[in-house]
Every structure is written in structure tokens, then in C-alpha cells.
Design an enzyme around this catalytic site. Sequence first.
Site, short mmCIF file in Angstrom:
data_model
loop_
_atom_site.label_atom_id
_atom_site.label_comp_id
_atom_site.label_asym_id
_atom_site.label_seq_id
_atom_site.Cartn_x
_atom_site.Cartn_y
_atom_site.Cartn_z
CG ASP A 95 16.03 -31.16 37.31
OD1 ASP A 95 14.79 -31.57 37.57
OD2 ASP A 95 16.68 -31.78 38.11
CG ASP A 113 12.32 -30.38 41.66
OD1 ASP A 113 12.13 -31.51 42.18
OD2 ASP A 113 13.23 -30.29 40.76
#
Length: 172
Positions: free
Chosen positions: A123, A141
Site C-alpha cells: 500500500d 483497492d
Amino acid sequence: MPKLISSTGLRFLWISAIVFVLDQWTKYAVTGSMKLYDSIEVLPFFNITYVHNYGAAFSFLHTAGGWQRWFFTAIAVAVSAMILWWLKQSPKQQRLLPVAFTFILGGALGNVYDRVVHGYVIDFLDFHINNMSWPAFNIADSAIFIGAALLIVDMFVNRENKQTASDSPAGE
């Protein structure tokens, strides 16, 4: 294009491929140019911050001991298989719903790849306001979020279309 693909929702799989490639390319760029936990301020409310997510959304089960890697991988693989089956079954006139599902599929596969290869999801998109910070996320995401939003839009559009059709007298 073979009839099976051109006449079903499978014709939108190119969206999944673009999402997957873009997701992996951005993760490669981050891991190749930053050290874990490095952060680069882009805007006063947005940083590129390299982190590992061993859990699911919002780091759910991040510290569960490792079993969650395979649990979330199995769920994503099962959901991906269901999406592919559904895309194959969807009629040609459906557009928004298969597009939504291909966004979700591309994002799911991007994160599955990370879990299988690295043992965690990479991330790096980090939004914050003052001392409040949104959990870091990635392109996969974002694609899953876009797909979910399109599913909601489709639900309202199709309900309105069905209601309009049932309100009109037969034969019109």
C-alpha cells in the site's frame, strides 16, 4: 473476437487487465524507489507512503499471525472465479454491471498477486487531514471501490428502468 467473449460480459476483461498492470506497475515503482515506511509529501493532505498490509481492508486482521494471508487469498480467488462465471453468463446488452465486476476482478487479482508473491499487500496512497489519517491503500483497492460504486449505481439505474417498464401500459 470469439463469440463467447464478444457476446458476454467477458468482453470487458481488458479493464481487469489494465487495473492489474497499473496496480503492479505502481507498486513496483514504489518498492523500487522507496524504503519501507518512507513517505513523500505530494500535497498537504496526500503522501506516498510505502507500507505492508498483512491484513485486509483497513488492515483488518493485520496481526492475526499469518493464517489471514491464505484466508484472504482463498476468498479473493473464489470471488474472482464467481465473477468470471457471472461475466460469462451475462448478456451482451448488460454493460454497467460487467464493467463494475471487471474493476473488482482486476483489483482482487492485484492484491492476490501481492499476497501470494510477497505475503502482504503493498500500500502507498496515504490521505490525511490534520492528525487524522485514512489507512494507506493502492490502485487495486481503488479499483475495487470504483467497482462497488458502479454496482450501487447499476442497482439504482436498473430499479428505475424496471419501475418505468412496469408503470407503462402493455403494448406501448
